[in-house]
Design an enzyme around this catalytic site. Structure first.
Site, PDB file in Angstrom:
ATOM      1  N   SER A   4      -5.661   5.770  -1.847  1.00 59.99           N
ATOM      2  CA  SER A   4      -6.563   5.739  -0.698  1.00 59.99           C
ATOM      3  C   SER A   4      -6.359   6.782   0.286  1.00 59.99           C
ATOM      4  CB  SER A   4      -6.451   4.226   0.276  1.00 59.99           C
ATOM      5  OG  SER A   4      -4.978   4.093   0.653  1.00 59.99           O
ATOM      6  N   LYS A  59      -3.211  10.339   7.828  1.00 60.72           N
ATOM      7  CA  LYS A  59      -4.350   9.337   7.374  1.00 60.72           C
ATOM      8  C   LYS A  59      -4.342   8.414   8.567  1.00 60.72           C
ATOM      9  CE  LYS A  59      -4.465   5.724   3.624  1.00 60.72           C
ATOM     10  NZ  LYS A  59      -3.308   4.840   2.963  1.00 60.72           N
ATOM     11  N   SER A 112      -1.172   4.951  -3.351  1.00 61.11           N
ATOM     12  CA  SER A 112      -2.319   5.616  -2.416  1.00 61.11           C
ATOM     13  C   SER A 112      -1.731   7.034  -2.005  1.00 61.11           C
ATOM     14  CB  SER A 112      -2.447   4.804  -1.512  1.00 61.11           C
ATOM     15  OG  SER A 112      -3.543   3.861  -1.507  1.00 61.11           O
TER      16      SER A 112
HETATM   17  N1  GLN Z   1      -5.214   1.500  -4.943  1.00 60.13           N
HETATM   18  C1  GLN Z   1      -4.566   0.401  -4.635  1.00 60.13           C
HETATM   19  C2  GLN Z   1      -5.174  -0.895  -3.840  1.00 60.13           C
HETATM   20  O1  GLN Z   1      -6.470  -0.618  -3.729  1.00 60.13           O
HETATM   21  C3  GLN Z   1      -3.539   0.998  -3.840  1.00 60.13           C
HETATM   22  C4  GLN Z   1      -3.917   1.225  -2.334  1.00 60.13           C
HETATM   23  C5  GLN Z   1      -2.740   1.448  -1.477  1.00 60.13           C
HETATM   24  O2  GLN Z   1      -1.701   2.248  -2.048  1.00 60.13           O
HETATM   25  N2  GLN Z   1      -2.921   1.781  -0.195  1.00 60.13           N
HETATM   26  O3  GLN Z   1      -4.401  -1.686  -3.365  1.00 60.13           O
END
Ligand code: GLN
Length: 466
Positions: free
Chosen positions: A149, A74, A173
């Site tokens: 994400s 990532k 994410s």
């Molecule tokens: N969707 C969640 C957020 O936007 C989790 C994102 C993540 O785990 N990086 O914070």
């Protein structure tokens, strides 16, 4: 599915395929793919490492299990000398000065990074649309989002462009995109893997974790990355999880689930029906199932976002164009900071920075931020008492199936609420695994903190049960 790592390892050892050909194949597939999973390809880096593996094999030397295995990262991790953009305009030209501990451990074992993967900018999002590299398209249906994400990472694994990928999970994410694309995604116990070299989003819940196609691959990669690191004081020493431990007969006697997740009006009826069917299957196998009380979705989501926004506002304050980021010059230094940040952060990231600074500011922090901390402690205490009554908590990964590309951007609040089933486990810092079984977007298996092995063991049990 069998271990892809073992399968490829055997092919390399038997000289069915050379490492160079394997890596070139994956690089070509990544370059040709239309799912927007790639931020940077690493052909020179990867092929140089592959040549070394091939030389070892042709010299008759033994190679380790991860040696020569291609993987994705990532684009929020440092890999020295390569771009680390966080899918943002701000860091579009930023190159890592050092390598993240978790990635270094994989490099030390000979695994080969081939791609920095598309994701929501700075981890901000649930769909991988908040990126300058184009919305990530779902592996099963390209009209739908890839999830976020870590969307690029999950799609790459699902499409076999990478053998495994390293995602980052702050509030879901890794688990949610794994569920949306039908692969395994593991958020280990907080502190099991060092966060050093992972760009900080919300430091109190950020976790490094693997996405892969089998439980065995999750285990291998998890073991490789785990361990205490002096560069991350929240890490702890853990014993490697053996294959024997996780493949032995089921030891889970009691499974809990959150009543309000399943009874909620917001859950898709098919996901609900499928989940209830699983409960029946477990009961038929003489596993006791307990319905548990939990905080409602609004409380979980607002607690998580209050803390996540506060932490990200603080963490991202260093990105002002001085040490990091594309600097935009203006009349004064202060003006320069302002223009650099307002021009280079996305709308979603700015919403979070503004929100976070608001909840931390004088006059608001007692009422909002401290309340968030209190609720987080209450959520953790709730988990502690739950795990006195049950061995495992089972839950759907998401209340709904993946939205069409474009829809989440219209309604940020709806997007935040779609995280209702993942964020609680993050606040509790618990080990949670998405398995691609049970409901259309998978199932989450959670155990008490540090019981990561039990999660993998129960995943093996469900593999045959469901
Ligand atoms: N969707 C969640 C957020 O936007 C989790 C994102 C993540 O785990 N990086 O914070």
């Amino acid at each position: 599915m069998e271990s892809q790592i073992l399968k490829i390892h055997r092919q390399l050892v038997n000289k069915d395929v050379s490492c160079t050909a394997l890596i070139q194949d994956k690089l070509d597939a990544l370059a040709a793919n239309t799912h927007h999973t790639v931020n940077t390809l690493l052909p020179d880096y990867a092929l140089a490492l592959a040549a070394k593996v091939d030389a070892k094999i042709s010299n008759g030397e033994t190679i380790g299990i991860l040696e020569g295995i291609p993987f994705g990262i990532k684009d929020v991790y440092m890999l020295q000398g390569t771009y680390a953009t966080a899918s943002s305009k701000l860091l579009q030209n930023y190159k890592s000065a050092y390598t993240a501990t978790a990635i270094q451990k994989l490099l030390d074992l000979g695994a080969i990074p081939i791609v920095k993967e598309n994701c929501d900018s700075f981890g901000h999002g649930s769909s991988s649309e908040n990126t300058i590299f184009g919305a990530v398209k779902n592996a099963k249906n390209p009209d739908l989002v890839g999830g976020g994400s870590s969307g690029g990472s999950a799609v790459n694994v699902a499409k076999d462009f990478t053998v495994f990928s390293i995602g980052g999970d702050t509030g879901g994410s890794i688990r949610q995109p794994a569920g949306y694309n039908g692969v395994f995604g593991f958020k280990p116990s907080y502190g099991r893997i060092s966060r050093y070299g992972l760009m900080a989003y919300a430091s109190s819940t950020d976790c490094v974790g693997p996405i892969a196609k089998s439980i065995e691959d999750i285990r291998i990669v998890l073991n490789a990355m785990s361990g205490k690191d002096v560069k991350d004081q929240t890490t702890f020493e853990s014993t490697p999880i053996s294959e024997e431990i996780i493949s032995k007969e089921n030891t889970v006697k009691t499974v809990g689930y959150f009543k309000n997740f399943i009874e909620s009006d917001a859950i898709n009826p098919q996901i609900k029906a499928d989940f209830l069917k699983i409960i029946e299957i477990l009961e038929a196998k003489k596993i006791e199932v307990k319905a548990l009380d939990f905080f409602d979705s609004e409380t979980l989501v607002s607690t998580y976002y209050t803390l996540a926004m506060a932490e990200t506002a603080s963490n991202l304050s260093r990105l002002d164009g001085t040490n990091y980021g594309n600097r935009i010059e203006a009349d004064s230094l202060k003006e320069s900071y302002a223009v650099t940040r307002s021009e280079n952060f996305s709308e979603e990231s700015k919403r979070r920075i503004v929100g976070g600074n608001q909840v931390l500011s004088q006059g608001f922090s007692d009422a909002i931020y401290l309340k968030g901390l209190e609720l987080r402690d209450a959520i953790s205490a709730n988990f502690e008492s739950d795990f006195k009554a049950v061995d495992i908590i089972l839950s759907p990964v998401t209340p709904n199936t993946p939205p069409k590309i474009g829809d989440s951007l219209k309604d940020p609040l709806a997007m935040y609420l779609s995280d209702a089933y993942t964020v609680g486990f993050s606040l509790g810092q618990l080990p949670t695994l998405t398995i691609p079984q049970g409901t259309e977007t998978g199932l989450q298996i959670t155990a008490a903190k540090t019981k990561d092995a039990l999660v993998l063991q129960f995943a093996n049990t469900l593999k045959t049960l469901l």
